[in-house]
Design a protein around this motif. Structure first.
Motif, PDB file in Angstrom:
ATOM      1  N   THR A 186       0.872  -1.215  -0.074  1.00  0.00           N
ATOM      2  CA  THR A 186      -0.012   0.106   0.136  1.00  0.00           C
ATOM      3  C   THR A 186       0.954   1.276  -0.028  1.00  0.00           C
ATOM      4  O   THR A 186       1.701   1.548   0.928  1.00  0.00           O
ATOM      5  N   LYS A 187       0.579   2.168  -0.891  1.00  0.00           N
ATOM      6  CA  LYS A 187       1.290   3.347  -0.868  1.00  0.00           C
ATOM      7  C   LYS A 187       0.670   4.693  -0.404  1.00  0.00           C
ATOM      8  O   LYS A 187      -0.758   4.581  -0.344  1.00  0.00           O
ATOM      9  N   SER A 188       1.547   5.401   0.266  1.00  0.00           N
ATOM     10  CA  SER A 188       0.791   6.620   0.639  1.00  0.00           C
ATOM     11  C   SER A 188       1.783   7.810   0.555  1.00  0.00           C
ATOM     12  O   SER A 188       3.012   7.570   0.846  1.00  0.00           O
ATOM     13  N   LEU A 189       1.270   9.140   0.485  1.00  0.00           N
ATOM     14  CA  LEU A 189       1.891   9.970   0.707  1.00  0.00           C
ATOM     15  C   LEU A 189       2.475  10.651   2.175  1.00  0.00           C
ATOM     16  O   LEU A 189       1.570  10.881   2.769  1.00  0.00           O
ATOM     17  N   LEU A 190       3.558  10.475   2.066  1.00  0.00           N
ATOM     18  CA  LEU A 190       4.368  11.209   3.348  1.00  0.00           C
ATOM     19  C   LEU A 190       4.490  12.626   3.791  1.00  0.00           C
ATOM     20  O   LEU A 190       4.321  12.801   4.630  1.00  0.00           O
ATOM     21  N   GLY A 191       4.694  13.246   2.333  1.00  0.00           N
ATOM     22  CA  GLY A 191       4.634  14.708   2.429  1.00  0.00           C
ATOM     23  C   GLY A 191       5.535  15.289   1.238  1.00  0.00           C
ATOM     24  O   GLY A 191       5.853  14.439   0.437  1.00  0.00           O
ATOM     25  N   LEU A 192       5.358  16.389   1.264  1.00  0.00           N
ATOM     26  CA  LEU A 192       5.874  17.351  -0.109  1.00  0.00           C
ATOM     27  C   LEU A 192       6.968  18.271   0.819  1.00  0.00           C
ATOM     28  O   LEU A 192       6.251  18.987   1.696  1.00  0.00           O
ATOM     29  N   TRP A 193       7.888  18.516   0.516  1.00  0.00           N
ATOM     30  CA  TRP A 193       8.984  19.502   0.850  1.00  0.00           C
ATOM     31  C   TRP A 193       9.337  20.408   0.002  1.00  0.00           C
ATOM     32  O   TRP A 193       9.658  20.039  -1.324  1.00  0.00           O
ATOM     33  N   ILE A 194       9.470  21.677   0.015  1.00  0.00           N
ATOM     34  CA  ILE A 194      10.052  22.679  -0.924  1.00  0.00           C
ATOM     35  C   ILE A 194      11.471  23.076  -0.523  1.00  0.00           C
ATOM     36  O   ILE A 194      11.583  23.619   0.654  1.00  0.00           O
ATOM     37  N   GLY A 195      12.269  23.027  -1.431  1.00  0.00           N
ATOM     38  CA  GLY A 195      13.686  23.384  -1.184  1.00  0.00           C
ATOM     39  C   GLY A 195      14.502  22.908  -2.338  1.00  0.00           C
ATOM     40  O   GLY A 195      14.054  22.328  -3.347  1.00  0.00           O
ATOM     41  N   GLU A 196      15.725  23.171  -2.094  1.00  0.00           N
ATOM     42  CA  GLU A 196      16.780  22.853  -3.363  1.00  0.00           C
ATOM     43  C   GLU A 196      17.231  21.469  -3.090  1.00  0.00           C
ATOM     44  O   GLU A 196      18.623  21.482  -2.382  1.00  0.00           O
ATOM     45  N   ALA A 197      16.784  20.312  -3.367  1.00  0.00           N
ATOM     46  CA  ALA A 197      17.354  19.107  -2.825  1.00  0.00           C
ATOM     47  C   ALA A 197      18.779  18.681  -3.437  1.00  0.00           C
ATOM     48  O   ALA A 197      19.665  18.478  -2.532  1.00  0.00           O
ATOM     49  N   GLU A 198      18.997  19.143  -4.572  1.00  0.00           N
ATOM     50  CA  GLU A 198      20.263  18.810  -5.336  1.00  0.00           C
ATOM     51  C   GLU A 198      21.431  19.950  -4.664  1.00  0.00           C
ATOM     52  O   GLU A 198      22.629  19.240  -4.373  1.00  0.00           O
ATOM     53  N   ALA A 199      20.899  21.176  -4.520  1.00  0.00           N
ATOM     54  CA  ALA A 199      21.981  22.241  -4.196  1.00  0.00           C
ATOM     55  C   ALA A 199      22.214  22.117  -2.549  1.00  0.00           C
ATOM     56  O   ALA A 199      23.373  22.136  -2.095  1.00  0.00           O
ATOM     57  N   GLU A 200      21.014  21.601  -1.715  1.00  0.00           N
ATOM     58  CA  GLU A 200      21.342  21.864  -0.312  1.00  0.00           C
ATOM     59  C   GLU A 200      21.868  20.361   0.045  1.00  0.00           C
ATOM     60  O   GLU A 200      22.392  20.287   1.164  1.00  0.00           O
ATOM     61  N   GLY A 201      21.466  19.229  -0.930  1.00  0.00           N
ATOM     62  CA  GLY A 201      22.010  18.058  -0.239  1.00  0.00           C
ATOM     63  C   GLY A 201      21.640  17.346   0.833  1.00  0.00           C
ATOM     64  O   GLY A 201      20.504  17.278   1.295  1.00  0.00           O
TER      65      GLY A 201
END
Length: 109
Positions: free
Chosen positions: A62-77
């Motif tokens: 079963t899949k569920s959405l755990l959340g959405l995060w806003i940011g620079e994932a690649e830049a902030e690492g």
């Protein structure tokens, strides 16, 4: 979704579309297909990399959405992902973590 949230989402979406259109190559805007392709490409390059979508899957599948995060994932690492994982832990996520990260380099139109 509340009517207020729906209205705000529509307003933000319209503003994003306007910005993407304004910053598009005019030569690519000669047809509806060109406009669509240009805006989709800009969404992948400019918007998608700033949104981290985290899905969870139970042992039953079963899949569920755990959340959405806003940011620079690649830049902030690591800093960005530490924030995401800490938030999930603080919200009670337990168990093993298996991750798959798709970066903007993996996106195609």
């Amino acid at each position: 979704m509340t009517p207020e949230d729906q209205k705000r989402l529509e307003d933000c979406t319209a503003e994003i579309a306007e910005i993407l259109y304004r910053n598009s190559n005019p030569a690519r805007l000669d047809s509806l297909a060109g406009i669509e392709q240009t805006v989709r490409q800009q969404m992948l390059e400019e918007v998608s990399p700033r949104v981290a979508l985290v899905l969870g899957v139970t042992v039953e599948g079963t899949k569920s959405l755990l959340g959405l995060w806003i940011g620079e994932a690649e830049a902030e690492g690591a800093k960005f992902w530490l924030k995401v994982l800490t938030d999930l832990k603080n919200r009670g996520l337990r168990g093993r973590l298996k991750s798959r990260i798709v970066s903007k380099k993996a996106h195609t139109v």
